[in-house]
Each structure stands twice: as C-alpha cells, then as structure tokens.
Design an enzyme around this catalytic site. Structure first.
Site, PDB file in Angstrom:
ATOM      1  N   SER A 250      -1.155  60.274 -31.334  1.00 36.09           N
ATOM      2  CA  SER A 250      -0.565  61.473 -30.739  1.00 36.09           C
ATOM      3  C   SER A 250       0.812  61.150 -30.168  1.00 36.09           C
ATOM      4  CB  SER A 250      -1.456  61.992 -29.615  1.00 36.09           C
ATOM      5  OG  SER A 250      -1.540  61.012 -28.589  1.00 36.09           O
ATOM      6  N   TYR A 316     -12.037  63.721 -35.162  1.00 39.21           N
ATOM      7  CA  TYR A 316     -11.624  63.058 -36.408  1.00 39.21           C
ATOM      8  C   TYR A 316     -12.407  63.599 -37.612  1.00 39.21           C
ATOM      9  CZ  TYR A 316      -9.338  59.066 -33.977  1.00 39.21           C
ATOM     10  OH  TYR A 316      -8.532  58.259 -33.231  1.00 39.21           O
ATOM     11  N   HIS A 330      -9.190  51.765 -33.669  1.00 37.38           N
ATOM     12  CA  HIS A 330      -8.796  52.370 -32.382  1.00 37.38           C
ATOM     13  C   HIS A 330      -8.769  51.287 -31.317  1.00 37.38           C
ATOM     14  CE1 HIS A 330      -8.613  55.257 -29.080  1.00 37.38           C
ATOM     15  NE2 HIS A 330      -8.401  56.201 -29.976  1.00 37.38           N
ATOM     16  N   ASP A 332      -9.866  49.799 -27.627  1.00 35.70           N
ATOM     17  CA  ASP A 332     -11.209  49.893 -27.035  1.00 35.70           C
ATOM     18  C   ASP A 332     -11.222  50.730 -25.749  1.00 35.70           C
ATOM     19  OD1 ASP A 332      -9.920  48.230 -25.313  1.00 35.70           O
ATOM     20  OD2 ASP A 332     -11.251  46.518 -25.580  1.00 35.70           O
ATOM     21  N   ASP A 333     -10.108  51.441 -25.504  1.00 32.07           N
ATOM     22  CA  ASP A 333     -10.038  52.258 -24.287  1.00 32.07           C
ATOM     23  C   ASP A 333     -10.841  53.547 -24.392  1.00 32.07           C
ATOM     24  OD1 ASP A 333      -8.107  52.844 -26.308  1.00 32.07           O
ATOM     25  OD2 ASP A 333      -7.181  54.286 -24.957  1.00 32.07           O
ATOM     26  N   GLN A 339     -12.725  60.485 -24.062  1.00 33.97           N
ATOM     27  CA  GLN A 339     -12.636  60.109 -25.478  1.00 33.97           C
ATOM     28  C   GLN A 339     -13.956  59.583 -26.029  1.00 33.97           C
ATOM     29  OE1 GLN A 339      -8.741  58.721 -27.067  1.00 33.97           O
ATOM     30  NE2 GLN A 339      -8.651  57.694 -25.123  1.00 33.97           N
ATOM     31  N   ASP A 445       1.960  92.177  -0.258  1.00 38.86           N
ATOM     32  CA  ASP A 445       2.664  92.031  -1.539  1.00 38.86           C
ATOM     33  C   ASP A 445       3.578  93.240  -1.759  1.00 38.86           C
ATOM     34  OD1 ASP A 445       3.363  91.316  -4.133  1.00 38.86           O
ATOM     35  OD2 ASP A 445       1.456  91.951  -5.021  1.00 38.86           O
TER      36      ASP A 445
HETATM   37  C1  SPV Z   1       0.597  89.300  -9.076  1.00 39.15           C
HETATM   38  O1  SPV Z   1      -0.200  88.401  -9.314  1.00 39.15           O
HETATM   39  O2  SPV Z   1       1.320  89.282  -8.095  1.00 39.15           O
HETATM   40  C2  SPV Z   1       0.691  90.439  -9.983  1.00 39.15           C
HETATM   41  C3  SPV Z   1      -0.438  90.771 -10.851  1.00 39.15           C
HETATM   42  O3  SPV Z   1       1.708  91.075  -9.989  1.00 39.15           O
HETATM   43  S1  SPV Z   1      -1.339  91.975 -10.071  1.00 39.15           S
HETATM   44  O4  SPV Z   1      -1.707  91.477  -8.763  1.00 39.15           O
HETATM   45  O5  SPV Z   1      -2.485  92.295 -10.880  1.00 39.15           O
HETATM   46  O6  SPV Z   1      -0.474  93.142  -9.914  1.00 39.15           O
HETATM   47 MG    MG Z   2       2.973  90.688  -8.371  1.00 40.20          MG
END
Ligand code: SPV
Ligand code: MG
Length: 673
Positions: A250, A316, A330, A332-333, A339, A445
């Site tokens: 990887s 795999y 591989h 041996d880790d 894994q 908010d």
């Molecule tokens: C937030 O996470 O602040 C969002 C998504 O705006 S929601 O709360 O669903 O509006």
């Molecule tokens: Mg928001």
C-alpha cells in the site's frame, strides 16, 4: 567466507555428456550449467572468493569460468592425481587457500534452490544440508543424527539417519579441525586413505565439532550422477522457475526495507506485486501521497518485480484465487492486530490449493516511522488537505464525514477505525458543525459564535488531524462578509463550506417551522454563491448550497427549483435537508435532481432519517453523508451523568466505572500527528 567447489572428479557415469568437459559444465537448460548456476548463487549471496579444485579438462574449465565473468575471485587448484584419488585429496591440494575463513563446501555436481543456498550461507553454525522428506538413499550419503547433531556422514549408515547432500557450511574453527584430519589422511603412509571420502576424516572428529543438520525438506538439493538424474533435476528446475510469489503493497514511499523484502521474495519465484487501490488504502491507512497509477509504475520499475496488478480490497482472496501464487510473502507484523484476520484468510485460501505463506521479520526501524510521520505531516498542510476532499469524492462514490468541534473530537474523527468483513472503515472527512461548535461553548446555534471563534476551532482541529474539513458556514452572513470567509477558509486549508439559504436570525434547522425562520430568495442566494465562487483562489475549494425548502415545508418543487438555480449559479454541490424520520422526501429529491443533474454532488445529513445506510444512499446517488452531531450528543449525557454521580455519592469512586482509565486518556493524545 569462501566457497570451495570440488570439480576434480571424472563424472564417468554421465557417459557422452562428460566426454569433452567436466560434469559441472553440463547444461541444465539453455541458460545455465550446473556450475554457472552455482557461481551465480554464490555471487548473489555476497561471497566473492571461490576455490575450485580441478582434474581432467582443467583448462576447458578455467576458460569457461573466466568467460562467465562473475564478480568472483576464483582460484583453481588442480589435483594432479585426480584419477587415482578421491576429493579428500583435492581438498588437501587446496589446503593453503582454505586456512583463514568460514567455508561453504559443495560438490561440483550439486544443484540446489536459491533459498536453500541462501539459508545455509546465513546459518550461524556449522551445518550440512539434509532432507527429512526424502527416502534414505541406498548408495548416496546419509547423516546420522544424535542429540540434534550430525555424528557420522557416509553411505553405509542407515540407523537414525537422514538423506544428506554434500553441501556444508563450516565455521572457521570447526573447518580447521576437519581440514587437519584431512591433511593427516592424505599425508598418511597408507596411500589408500587418499581414496577415502573426506567424510571418513570428518567422522573421526565430529565429537569436537557442532555440526547441525540443516533440513531442506522437499526443496531441490540434488547431485547429478547420471543422465537420468539430469532429466529429473532439469524438470524440477523448470517447475521452480515457473513458481509465482505474491506480495501486496500500500506504500507510496519505497525504502530499503521494502527493497530488501522484494529481493527475498523474488528469489522464491516470479514476483507479482498487488498494489492496493486508492480506495482500499484510504479505508485503513492515510490518504496516499501518490495515486494508484503512480504507485503501480513505481513498483513496475523495481528490480525483481515480474508483474504488478491491482489489489482492490484489503482482502487478498480475489487475487490469490486468480493468480494462485505458490508463495505469499509478508512481514511477520501481521500476526496480530487488525491484519491478523487478513492473514488468517490468506492462510485458508493458500491451504485450498497448497500455496505457502512465507513471513520475514518486520523492520521496526525508527527511520521508517519518521518517513511515515513526514507523509502525515504533509497531508496536514493546507494545500494538500484542501484538495483532498475533491480527490476522495472522485475516488469513492459516497464519502462520510463526522462532526467535530474540538481537537479531541478531531482526533476521534481522525483515528477511529473498524475492521469488518476483511476490510476497514474510517471517516473520510470532518464536519465542523455550527450546532456543535456553539453547543461546546454553551451558546445557541444562531450564528452567535462569531467567525473568529469558529476559525479558532478549525485551527485547534487542524493542529492534530490530517483529514479534510467541511465547514458549516450557516447562512454565510452578508455577501460582503461571506467573500472574506471564503478566502480565509480556503487559505486555512478547509475543503468545502456549506451555506444554507436562510436570512435574518438563523435558527437550527431541526426546529423546522416551530420557530420563525426566513428563507432567502433564489436570486439573493444565487448572488451569494456567485460572489463566493469569484472570491476563491484555487480550484480545490468547494461551496455547497444547502436547501432549506423541505425543512421550512415549502415543497419539493421549491427545493428542486432552488437546487437547479444554485447549481447554475456555480455551487459545487447541493445539500438537501429534512427533519422527517421517513427518508421518502430525501429519496424523492435525489431521484428527481439526479434525473436532470448527474454530476453535481449531493450532500445529506441523516440526523432524523437515520435508518438509511451509506450503501443505500450510494445506490440512490448521494455523494456525501454527514453525521452532524453524534459526538456531542453522546459526550454530553455521559458528562452530565458523571457530574450527577459525584454529587450523589459525595466522591468520585462510583463514577470511575464509566470513566476512561486515566492511563488511556494520557495516551489518547499522540505526540505527533
Ligand atoms: C449543524 O450540524 O450545525 C447543522 C446540521 O447545520 S443541522 O443541525 O441538522 O441543521
Ligand atoms: Mg449548522
């Protein structure tokens, strides 16, 4: 270490094959002779000095060796009495060249696999190649084993014996004991002793030597005495050369430990390298610095790699069933940790068709950790981090993001991983929620937490993470302010801002119509999008338009009309939101939008319609799934509960059982990202 090759014998049982040159020059295939194969393996193993005893056809042999041009210093020692003595006398003739070093001793008609030779060379004791899986030969060498040591070597021993091949490694001190006795035999008045096997001289001194049987099992290590032997060995070699080996990588940085394991693997057969797909790398590790195609070319140009294929998943299975390699190699880790289950599956698939797993010690060198740290540090830089969301969206049909609001939640988003069905899962991005950022500060908010404070949160998160950030930009504020927000976010390395089509005092969408909220007009919001797109400096940054029509119960028609208008205005993605637990209206929107618009990514926040899985969203054409608040909603009650318990019990003891152990919280914070 020196190699001693005994080539004084006549090889008369080979008939016409040895009429013009010694047996060691017999061709095994159209590319190599017994001797060229031996010299090639000797030179590959790092030995650079060879003592070769010769007899008949000595000039032919010397010229042949010179023309082979191996980077080896070869000293030829002719046993003038080759037709009346045995190789004990040839060794005696070469005594002066064999005094001061460890010795690899082999008969000149011996053919062995490269791994047999390499392991013998690297042994840290004196040893002789034996095979416990072969039947005891009637006439050839057998070794008697007592207390795990070889006590006798000869053709006449059958008890406690295993089949043995004249291929030895001798440490200097042990070798000198045997060599001294060889000299005594050859200088003896009894000239018959010059016709003995050198092993007769060895058997007299095994008490003083620790000679270990080195079991080659069923790997090739055979002498060629007759044309029949030659046919069998050549056939085995053909099969050995067609063996395939599989390794999966990887990595996007090749260092010396990778080269070293590739070299070892290539010695087992044709090495097929499975390069892990970008998606699989992202699922369990970090974002690759180089995309799959680049990593593929990198491996195609490494010496010893026969072919490079894509390995689509961590498992795999698909590639093993397709290529049926004889070996999987591989470090041996992977014997424990996540894994282990991949290893277990490899073993069970190999068991079905008889393949073998070969594991080499894993290199824990700090310098390799340092390289990985540097790669991670690079991923945290603004330019690389910003562009990564777009790249991940191109790589995966649907990506997921989890809410973050602090350095600590950032670490959870960065490092949380689950292993499932042979694969791994982790979040692709972080959602810097306005709800959770405000809640963490004990504020509503309503765009009360100002942008400077929100940027400070971004900074805290960025300091300890590498994953891309989707920023909740609320309404985006005044267009005149939004253009500055776009520039700052872009400069910081944020990948996407999502702005919602509301104006005035914004309230959280999950209140829906329970509170007064006003949607912006289509044209007003389009202007904001256009101004934002004009303000950004790079192509990586994305502005996503969030449609509140379903939240505000304005109907599907309004939602779709806005979605198309915002896309027209330049939005890089649209987010459709709903507060219904029934996902039907989301599904209906996605279906109708997708009919007209196949390219613009769709973002959803399934807080209410949380029964829908990411797979189902993917099938319907959703590109980004944001888990917007779950860390806050789980963390808050746990903290509240702990506070209550302490108050109730007048002490902290009872609350200990719901606490993370103190030691773990200290370790939670990595020293470096
Ligand atoms: C937030 O996470 O602040 C969002 C998504 O705006 S929601 O709360 O669903 O509006
Ligand atoms: Mg928001």
């Amino acid at each position: 270490m020196k190699a001693l090759i005994l080539n004084s014998g006549l090889g008369s049982r080979m008939g016409a094959l040895t009429s013009e040159h010694p047996k060691c020059m017999t061709e095994l295939n159209n590319r190599e002779t017994i001797l060229s194969r031996q010299l090639s393996l000797i030179s590959d193993s790092g030995i650079n000095e060879v003592i070769m005893t010769t007899g008949a056809f000595d000039t032919v042999l010397e010229n042949y060796c010179r023309n082979l041009n191996f980077p080896l210093k070869i000293t030829f020692v002719k046993n003038e009495l080759y037709n009346i003595t045995n190789y004990i006398y040839s060794i005696y003739c070469a005594e002066k060249y064999l005094m001061d070093d460890d010795i690899i001793l082999m008969h000149g008609d011996l053919v062995f696999e490269n791994t047999v030779f390499e392991e013998l060379v690297n042994a840290d004791c004196s040893c002789m190649a034996v095979s416990s899986s072969l039947d005891l030969p009637e006439k050839d060498f057998k070794a008697v084993i007592e207390k795990d040591k070889i006590s006798r070597v000869g053709i006449e021993f059958f008890n406690n014996a295993v089949s043995a091949q004249p291929l030895y490694k001798f440490l200097k001190d042990d070798w000198m004991i045997w060599l001294d006795n060889i000299v005594k035999y050859c200088e003896s008045k009894d000239e018959v002793k010059r016709k003995y096997y050198a092993e007769n001289a060895l058997n007299e001194v095994t008490e003083k030597i620790t000679l270990i049987p080195y079991d080659v099992g069923d790997r090739l290590c055979s002498e060629i005495d007759t044309p029949e032997d030659l046919a069998i060995v050549s056939d085995k070699l053909k099969k050995i050369e067609n063996r395939t080996v599989y390794m999966c990588f990887s990595t996007d940085v090749i260092h010396s430990a990778h080269i070293s394991i590739i070299k070892k693997a290539a010695k087992l057969g044709k090495l097929i390298v499975g390069v892990l797909s970008d998606e699989a790398v992202v699922s369990y590790k970090r974002f690759p610095l180089l995309p799959f195609e680049e990593r593929k070319v990198m491996f195609e140009n490494i010496n010893g790699v026969y072919k490079v294929v894509e390995q689509k998943e961590l498992s795999y299975r698909a590639n093993l069933e397709k290529y049926k390699p004889d070996f999987v190699v591989h470090g041996d880790d992977w014997r424990d940790g996540f894994q282990k289950m991949i290893r277990d599956e490899v073993k069970s698939v190999l068991a079905v068709y008889g393949g073998t797993l070969v594991e080499y010690p894993y290199s824990n060198d700090l310098k390799y950790k340092e390289l990985e740290n540097r790669a991670r540090a690079e991923l945290s830089m603004p330019d690389l981090r910003r562009s990564r969301l777009k790249k991940t969206m191109l790589m995966k049909e649907t990506i997921s993001a989890i809410e973050v609001h602090s350095g600590l939640t950032g670490l959870i988003a960065e490092n949380t991983m689950v292993y499932q069905n042979g694969g791994a899962r982790q979040f692709d991005a972080m959602w810097l929620s306005s709800l959770c950022d405000s809640t963490a500060k004990g504020k509503p908010d309503i765009e009360l937490v100002d942008m400077s404070s929100r940027f400070r949160t971004i900074d805290d998160i960025m300091e300890v993470t590498t994953k891309p950030i989707i920023f909740d930009g609320d309404t985006g504020g005044l267009t005149e302010h939004f253009v500055y927000t776009v520039k700052t976010l872009e400069r910081m390395g944020v990948s996407m801002v999502i702005i919602e089509d509301k104006k005035g005092l914004k309230k959280n969408s999950l209140f829906g119509t329970e509170v007064q909220q006003t949607q912006a007009s289509v044209s007003e919001f389009c202007e904001k999008i256009k101004a934002g797109k004009k303000a950004q400096k790079t192509n990586d940054f994305m502005i996503c338009a969030r449609i509140e029509s379903l939240i505000l119960e304005k109907g599907m028609g309004d939602a779709l009309e806005r979605a198309f208008a915002y896309t027209q205005a330049g939005a890089d993605a649209v987010m459709i939101h709903s507060r219904k637990s029934d996902p039907s209206e989301i599904f209906e929107f996605v279906e109708k939008f997708r009919k007209e618009e196949s390219a613009t990514p769709i973002v959803v926040v399934p807080t209410s319609f949380n029964t829908v899985t990411e797979e189902e969203f993917r099938e319907r054409g959703v590109n980004v799934v944001i888990y917007a608040n779950q860390l806050t909603r789980t963390g808050f009650p746990a903290m509240q509960n702990a506070a209550k318990m302490i108050l109730e019990h007048h002490r902290a003891k009872e609350c200990d059982e719901i606490c993370m152990p103190f030691k773990d919280i200290i370790r939670l914070i990595p020293e470096e990202i």
